[in-house]
Design a protein around this motif. Structure first.
Motif, PDB file in Angstrom:
ATOM      1  N   GLY A  57       0.747  -1.306  -0.006  1.00 40.53           N
ATOM      2  CA  GLY A  57       0.040   0.082  -0.018  1.00 40.53           C
ATOM      3  C   GLY A  57       0.858   1.344  -0.137  1.00 40.53           C
ATOM      4  N   PHE A  58       2.040   1.183   0.816  1.00 43.46           N
ATOM      5  CA  PHE A  58       2.880   2.559   0.656  1.00 43.46           C
ATOM      6  C   PHE A  58       3.350   2.741  -0.405  1.00 43.46           C
ATOM      7  N   ILE A  59       3.977   1.483  -1.039  1.00 40.80           N
ATOM      8  CA  ILE A  59       4.771   1.894  -2.285  1.00 40.80           C
ATOM      9  C   ILE A  59       3.735   2.133  -3.612  1.00 40.80           C
ATOM     10  N   LYS A  60       2.316   1.393  -3.460  1.00 40.59           N
ATOM     11  CA  LYS A  60       1.556   1.798  -4.475  1.00 40.59           C
ATOM     12  C   LYS A  60       1.129   3.238  -4.440  1.00 40.59           C
ATOM     13  N   ALA A  61       1.136   3.765  -3.441  1.00 38.32           N
ATOM     14  CA  ALA A  61       0.548   5.225  -3.039  1.00 38.32           C
ATOM     15  C   ALA A  61       1.717   6.361  -3.697  1.00 38.32           C
ATOM     16  N   PHE A  62       3.046   5.599  -3.678  1.00 34.74           N
ATOM     17  CA  PHE A  62       3.951   6.786  -3.950  1.00 34.74           C
ATOM     18  C   PHE A  62       3.574   7.513  -5.109  1.00 34.74           C
ATOM     19  N   GLY A  63       2.879   6.985  -6.215  1.00 35.79           N
ATOM     20  CA  GLY A  63       2.490   7.902  -7.478  1.00 35.79           C
ATOM     21  C   GLY A  63       1.737   9.049  -6.883  1.00 35.79           C
ATOM     22  N   ILE A  64       0.830   9.009  -5.789  1.00 40.75           N
ATOM     23  CA  ILE A  64       0.273  10.115  -5.250  1.00 40.75           C
ATOM     24  C   ILE A  64       0.771  10.906  -4.348  1.00 40.75           C
ATOM     25  N   THR A  65       1.487  10.254  -3.058  1.00 35.84           N
ATOM     26  CA  THR A  65       2.033  10.860  -2.342  1.00 35.84           C
ATOM     27  C   THR A  65       3.129  11.847  -2.645  1.00 35.84           C
ATOM     28  N   LEU A  66       4.110  11.369  -3.599  1.00 32.62           N
ATOM     29  CA  LEU A  66       5.102  12.163  -4.039  1.00 32.62           C
ATOM     30  C   LEU A  66       4.703  13.180  -4.929  1.00 32.62           C
ATOM     31  N   ALA A  67       3.583  13.212  -5.705  1.00 36.73           N
ATOM     32  CA  ALA A  67       3.048  14.196  -6.284  1.00 36.73           C
ATOM     33  C   ALA A  67       2.527  15.092  -5.672  1.00 36.73           C
ATOM     34  N   VAL A  68       1.825  14.683  -4.500  1.00 41.66           N
ATOM     35  CA  VAL A  68       1.396  15.517  -3.333  1.00 41.66           C
ATOM     36  C   VAL A  68       2.360  16.589  -2.946  1.00 41.66           C
ATOM     37  N   ILE A  69       3.621  15.666  -2.535  1.00 40.14           N
ATOM     38  CA  ILE A  69       4.390  16.499  -1.553  1.00 40.14           C
ATOM     39  C   ILE A  69       5.315  17.683  -2.392  1.00 40.14           C
ATOM     40  N   TRP A  70       5.581  17.145  -3.763  1.00 33.89           N
ATOM     41  CA  TRP A  70       6.119  18.304  -4.535  1.00 33.89           C
ATOM     42  C   TRP A  70       5.395  19.150  -5.043  1.00 33.89           C
ATOM     43  N   THR A  71       3.808  18.960  -5.258  1.00 36.36           N
ATOM     44  CA  THR A  71       3.046  19.969  -5.492  1.00 36.36           C
ATOM     45  C   THR A  71       3.102  21.091  -4.565  1.00 36.36           C
ATOM     46  N   MET A  72       3.009  20.586  -3.357  1.00 32.82           N
ATOM     47  CA  MET A  72       2.839  21.383  -2.194  1.00 32.82           C
ATOM     48  C   MET A  72       4.421  22.123  -1.965  1.00 32.82           C
ATOM     49  N   PHE A  73       5.465  21.665  -2.313  1.00 31.91           N
ATOM     50  CA  PHE A  73       6.874  22.510  -2.179  1.00 31.91           C
ATOM     51  C   PHE A  73       6.554  23.671  -3.379  1.00 31.91           C
ATOM     52  N   LEU A  74       6.116  23.326  -4.567  1.00 33.71           N
ATOM     53  CA  LEU A  74       5.785  24.374  -5.558  1.00 33.71           C
ATOM     54  C   LEU A  74       5.186  25.355  -5.213  1.00 33.71           C
ATOM     55  N   ILE A  75       3.767  25.103  -4.651  1.00 33.22           N
ATOM     56  CA  ILE A  75       3.037  26.153  -4.357  1.00 33.22           C
ATOM     57  C   ILE A  75       3.502  26.854  -3.157  1.00 33.22           C
ATOM     58  N   PHE A  76       4.080  26.458  -2.407  1.00 29.19           N
ATOM     59  CA  PHE A  76       4.711  27.131  -1.067  1.00 29.19           C
ATOM     60  C   PHE A  76       5.767  28.398  -1.585  1.00 29.19           C
ATOM     61  N   LEU A  77       6.537  27.523  -2.732  1.00 33.69           N
ATOM     62  CA  LEU A  77       7.580  28.495  -3.082  1.00 33.69           C
ATOM     63  C   LEU A  77       7.108  29.584  -4.005  1.00 33.69           C
TER      64      LEU A  77
END
Length: 530
Positions: A57-77
């Motif tokens: 489940g954790f590995i399968k979620a990477f496609g979403i979790t990593l997209a979320v993490i980097w989207t948040m960085f971009l928006i915060f920047l």
């Protein structure tokens, strides 16, 4: 009793958010712990299978979790460097009042962005806050705009991937389906036939979330027409087959943006009064991260390029997780990788000061963990439920001796089928809703329930009904994204609000969401009996 215990983790999560206003992250841990306990005791699943399902489940979620993490960085920047403020000024020049902004950004750009693989619950909340929306409305529109097309997110992966798994891996071949491409096209068309009703209801729900009954009365026609433009564009493209399935959502979202713009163009604004801002060099620089991301997403998802990128790293990106379960990470063809690339490029484009970059990273590190664990743990729960009653034999995960009697997903589906009989179509969208609510992903719901829905449909309605049933399941799963705790937590974390706002939102939309699933079930019943 088996049915009640099987859905207990879902019930606990819902009550935790709606009644006790606990955050999605908190209830994710509680739901996962309860699911582990029930699976290993009541549903006779070995602990190694439960822990393996959690890892998958954790590995399968990477496609979403990593997209979320980097989207948040971009928006915060972008917010820290004032680029987001310039974007807001430009949006105000195009769409002046809150309803127009909701339909333009929510129904139009939200559907387009979601279809390109962007994560609107991570990207949109700060934008709506800066536009003057309340925290509740910002969360609401950012989550609801992920849903109006129900299944066309991430270049239609919730359609194409489950279709491939069902037809190729599971060997599901309904009557008149001759090959995989035919399966995908038929599946897509049937999904879009539900949308003229469902997409319009999402437009109404968005307008209601920002202005209540008064806004609904005032902007009834605008919401109705924007929902119809979105859905009928998708339906027409699916029916004529003139474009690949993967870009139907993009075209439908863009058509809706154009409609909303021209619909309001000659109407007197009754809301915010601002002069239209020209698209100058300064605005271009501010918007360039998002523009680059849209262009790269479009290029990377061209089928030939996507296939090339998927094969670039070969076995280097294939990892063994548990028993015979492996995962190809497809790093270079995955949207999260390119969001990360754009995030790094944006540091050089936006040129933040050392203090701005420090503040961005500090805020980013503080807020990413809630969405990460919420998405990951709900994915883990989905796999625990799907693998309950299984065991490892000679290094392979196989059904145990009592699999059909103790598998949680089978229990939920077959119990509903037996209880409803010929009215089972009414329950189909709700099964899709359960799958997405738990797993946080329409794709996961469609994949994990494909074989179960095939078996139940054959036994109750006949094989010829499967494509309709599978389509309604996908629509129900897409609708469920509106109340998926992981997405709600994601949106709340982006603007830094508490679990109370998460609970308020899910409480406000849960009845409309259930009503939409009921309407989908009624439509399925009608389609099957035409």
């Amino acid at each position: 009793m088996d049915f009640l215990i099987a859905i207990l983790p879902i019930f606990v999560v819902l009550v935790g958010m709606v009644v006790f206003y606990r955050s999605g992250t908190f209830v994710a841990f509680v739901g996962w712990g309860l699911c582990v306990l029930l699976a290993t005791t009541y549903f006779k699943t070995p602990l190694e299978v439960v822990l393996g399902a959690t890892a998958v489940g954790f590995i399968k979620a990477f496609g979403i979790t990593l997209a979320v993490i980097w989207t948040m960085f971009l928006i915060f920047l972008m917010r820290e460097t004032s680029s987001l403020g310039k974007l807001i000024e430009y949006i105000k020049g195009i769409a002046k009042d809150k309803v127009e902004q909701t339909l333009f950004l929510g129904m139009g750009f939200g559907s387009l962005s979601t279809s390109l693989g962007m994560v609107t619950p991570a990207m949109f909340p700060p934008i709506f806050r800066l536009l003057g929306f309340s925290a509740f409305s910002s969360i609401a529109i950012s989550i609801l705009c992920y849903d109006p097309l129900t299944s066309f997110a991430l270049f239609s992966i919730p359609i194409t991937l489950p279709a491939k798994v069902a037809f190729v891996d599971l060997g599901i071949q309904p009557p008149s389906i001759v090959d995989l491409n035919h399966f995908i096209r038929d599946y897509t068309l049937k999904i879009t036939l539900f949308l003229p009703i469902i997409s319009v209801m999402f437009a109404f729900l968005m307008v209601w979330c920002i202005g209540g009954k008064e806004a609904m009365k005032k902007e009834f026609l605008a919401a109705l027409l924007s929902g119809l433009v979105l859905s009928c564009t998708a339906l027409a493209l699916a029916y004529t087959r003139i474009l690949p399935v993967e870009i139907i959502g993009i075209c439908a979202g863009f058509a809706t943006m154009l409609f909303v713009y021209f619909y309001y163009r000659n109407r007197k604004s009754e809301g915010l009064q601002t002069e239209k801002r020209s698209f100058d060099v300064e605005t271009l620089r501010a918007l360039s991260p998002l523009i680059i991301l849209v262009i790269i997403s479009a290029i990377v998802n061209i089928p030939s390029i996507k296939k090339f990128l998927s094969n670039c790293l070969g076995d280097w990106e294939v990892i063994s997780i548990f028993a015979d379960k492996k995962e190809d990470l497809n790093i270079l063809s995955n949207v999260w990788f390119w969001i990360m690339v754009v995030s790094f490029l944006s540091v050089f484009i936006l040129k933040p000061t050392s203090e701005q970059l420090k503040n961005t990273v500090k805020l980013w590190i503080r807020r990413i963990w809630g969405p990460f664990f919420a998405y990951s743990l709900f994915f883990a729960v989905a796999f625990i439920m799907a693998w309950s009653g299984m065991e490892v034999v000679n290094g392979r995960l196989v059904p145990g001796a009592y699999f059909k009697e103790v598998n949680m997903n089978i229990i939920i589906t077959t119990t509903l089928a037996k209880a409803l009989g010929s009215a089972f179509p009414l329950a189909v969208p709700f099964i899709g809703l359960i799958g997405t609510f738990v797993g946080g992903s329409t794709t996961a719901s469609n994949v994990l329930f494909a074989k179960i829905q095939w078996g139940v449909t054959n036994a109750t309605l006949g094989a010829q009904a499967f494509m309709w049933v599978y389509a309604a399941h996908a629509v129900g799963g897409g609708i469920a994204s509106a109340i998926t705790p992981s997405k709600i937590t994601n949106a709340a974390a982006t603007i830094g609000v508490s679990g109370r706002e998460e609970g308020r939102f899910i409480k406000a939309v849960i009845v409309p969401v259930l009503f939409m699933c009921l309407i989908t079930g009624i439509m399925l019943y009608v389609f099957l009996n035409l």
